[in-house]
Design an enzyme around this catalytic site. Sequence first.
Site, PDB file in Angstrom:
ATOM      1  CB  THR A  70      -7.763  -5.203   2.415  1.00 36.79           C
ATOM      2  OG1 THR A  70      -8.142  -4.427   1.283  1.00 36.79           O
ATOM      3  CG2 THR A  70      -6.324  -5.662   2.265  1.00 36.79           C
ATOM      4  CE1 TYR A 154       1.648  -2.997   3.393  1.00 37.87           C
ATOM      5  CE2 TYR A 154       1.021  -1.172   4.820  1.00 37.87           C
ATOM      6  CZ  TYR A 154       1.026  -1.783   3.573  1.00 37.87           C
ATOM      7  OH  TYR A 154       0.425  -1.160   2.503  1.00 37.87           O
ATOM      8  CG  ASP A 189      -7.450  -1.523  -2.791  1.00 37.77           C
ATOM      9  OD1 ASP A 189      -8.627  -1.885  -2.936  1.00 37.77           O
ATOM     10  OD2 ASP A 189      -7.070  -0.807  -1.842  1.00 37.77           O
TER      11      ASP A 189
HETATM   12 ZN   LIG Z   1      -7.769  -4.986  -0.606  1.00 35.57          ZN
END
Ligand SMILES: [Zn+2]
Length: 452
Positions: A70, A154, A189
Amino acid sequence: MKLLVILLFSGLITGCRGNSSHSLPPKLLLVSFDGFRADYLQNYEFPHLQNFIKEGVLVEHVKNVFITKTFPNHYSIVTGLYEESHGIVANSMYDVITKKHFSDLDDKDPFWWNEAVPIWVTNQLQENRSSAAAMWPGTDVPIHNTTPSYFMNYSSSVSFEERLNNITTWLINSNPPVTFATLYWEEPDASGHKYGPEDKENMYRVLKEIDDLIGELVHKLKVLGLWENLNVIITSDHGMTQCSKDRLINLDRCIDNSSYALIDLTPVAAVLPKINTTEVYNKLKVCSPHMNVYLKEDIPARFHYQHNNRIQPIILVADEGWTIVLNKSLPKCDHGYDNSLSSMHPFLAAHGPAFHKGYKHNTINSVDIYPMMCHILGLKPRPNNGTFGHTKCLLVDQWCINLPEAVGIVIGALLVLTTLTGLIIIMQNRLSVPRPFSRLQLQEDDDDPLIE
Ligand SMILES: [Zn+2]
């Protein structure tokens, strides 16, 4: 003379266009749905996404970068660089010189990110432009002392709706205007890891939710009057592959784990030997037929994964669907494998004034996205590993020939040439064909008397 006038006139028009676009800079929203494997598009239904594609372009496979994880892949999209060049070489890293550690939960030190300059920083260095991020790896870090003007720290618990609200508000109300923005979402994901991509029932449900989010995104952009003028790219970082409890590679069966430090585990393990490197390598080399073991200097060139201090002396690359474990570990449906595997590839769809409508393209590289985005935004790209030419067919202001067209043109040209040559040969033959009885024509001395 006529040609000169036409050229001057077209130059004037281009100049005018240039001025008008200068006063209204193009805008681009880059969206990532993490772990959206390319063939989900063929195997599941996406009515909202298919409508988006119908009015825009689709790239069916995006060849991403090794390792197909990622953080590294999101950073390649926004820098156009392979991992060895941008420095985010894994989700878990260790730097032997500074003894610093990096993980997806501890990623705020600019040290890790400063080897490259992401597009949101370059965009912000332009006069009268700003960038915004409703999350994307690196956007909450002051890279080269710069964060996007508008960003969110985040947090996976923030809803898609809140991220979308923020990003659209920033796109509309900011001064200087936001011309580049990112939007990130953790699915599919998270569910891909949990269920595996072959779990049709669960993945159907999850992917329908994703499609509904795309429907929400388009609806909101239309309601706010952003839809026609905003360029939107929807893409992802990697795919996903199925796991099995029968496909485990247990390192503890092969080597004493006190002889090395494991910086990253699976499906690409990063091994830092504590004893002689050759000794560790020799033991790991014969550990499993389902895993390639490389000394750093022997990592295949096609991975572009060698020239960085953060790449460890030995890496282990599991075969597709195999999980590298230590004792007692469970299999993990995962990504990270060889980037030549199509199961690791995401897709790309795009819509907006910069893009054609209803155009499908087979493949590009994920590093090609960066020069394309720079072109759309009118930014000078920094040195990168992408090729702008690979994306020309997607863009309305570029001239391109795709392969079938090129083959058609060559065959057409050959046919025309063959016909012309044939005609010329026939004509020449006609001109030089002796007329019947021509040999019987009287020669000059033919009227001489036969008998003197
Ligand atoms: Zn990812």
